[in-house]
Design an enzyme around this catalytic site. Sequence first.
Site: not given
Length: 490
Positions: A168, A91-92, A88
């Site tokens: 987040e 991905e950012h 993840h």
Amino acid sequence: MNARPPSPPARRLRALLARAAAGVALGALALTAAVPAQARIYDPETFTLSNGMQVVVVNNPRAPVVSHMVWYKVGSADEQPGKSGIAHYLEHLMFKGTSKLKPAEFSRTIASNGGQDNAFTSYDYTAYFENIARDRLELVMGMEADRMTGLKLTDEITLPERAVIQEERRQRTENDPGSRLYEQLNSLLFVHHPYGTPIIGWMHEVEKLTTQDALDFYKHHYAPNNAILVVAGDITAKDLKPLAEKTYGKLKPVKDIPARVRVTEPPTEGARRISLTDAQVSQPSWMRIWKAPSYNAGAKEHAYALEVLQSIMSGGATARLYKSLVVDQRVAAGVSLWYQPTALDLGTLGLSATPVPGGDVAVVEKAMEAEITKLLRDGVTADEVERAKTRLKREAIFARDSLQGPAYAFGLALTTGQTVEDVEAWPERIGAVTVEQVNAAARAVLAADNHATGILLPDPNAPPMPGGRAAPPGPPSTTAGHAPEAGDVQ
């Protein structure tokens, strides 16, 4: 930071995924059966570039737009132990620029050309998408090919983004009692397999991820021969192939991509249970989950039958659970049975419910268990099975009209070991499900006592909180997404 696919909104995307997944199939029923032309859902065209990148094209000329998706066959379940959240995180970082594009310039360029873009990570895949006008497709493909191998990362870029991901996690998990409950519940269900680790990662591991961790993951997994390009919309393979060769075709394949070998989940015995009390909760909720066969793992012969069972039990206002608990008994405000078979390894089947205002969660749990006992004792009827199969096949047909639906269907399938023909064969295979198979599948999963149950309760000592939170009935999100930069389009 949005912990769910941010565009479209989470609930709409969950429905889209459900419809797309209706076209995804493997299982043990007629795996090699020929699919009549009239039974095909999407009628795709396919080809493979010389560097090993697989391409799927689904023509839908109703409007001059396309949905362009690149799916990588790597997700959070492929991370090394101790590096949870790196899939993840990367991905950012894919939005942070190359030698050709400055940080955030990718999304700003898409937006300035009237398009939308985003990305999401799941256990088994990472995907990037752009919805844009047909005449801007070559621009998109060039930029996506550029960042497939040309990403530039330094501590000045990565460490601030790591802090974004930590925030987040605080907002979407640690400050959300429903998300915290499901995270703990899932780790109780999968005691050894990486599906028990949250996609976003455990905070104590995320905070230690480094630039080199991201570069290593990128180097090992991001390559044309580990990716699938799916383009749906106003395009044909004849028109797309020259563009694909001009952009992605120039990239070199990567040797020795790590095999997707995960640890085997051991047999578990006995029911597990967790309860969470939180001042933010105004309405209690109840959830129970089982490990279940997927299209790829476990007793695969039950996969299609479990889809039919899900529709019978929770396929709308006339479904068994809603009619019994909400309409007749009036003990629940919402109720759901979900089944998630689109996994590389084992899937999950779950039940959830929210009591009526002022109701007792124990009463709802007892009513749910009574319905399951009735199901296991008496089974389903032939009429229920036929109506469910008709409903499921109708949903698959409707998915054909969606721009992104076909792209999701093939991306999900091809990143988890399935084939184009498996997607196309779904109507035939779901149509072959019998009453006996549905009953056998229900007993194979729901009769087991190795489930995990979670209860979310209000804090009795806390003051009333209008609008407080409760976990909504239904499947939890199984993706984490990229938060748009300034100028991005949601």
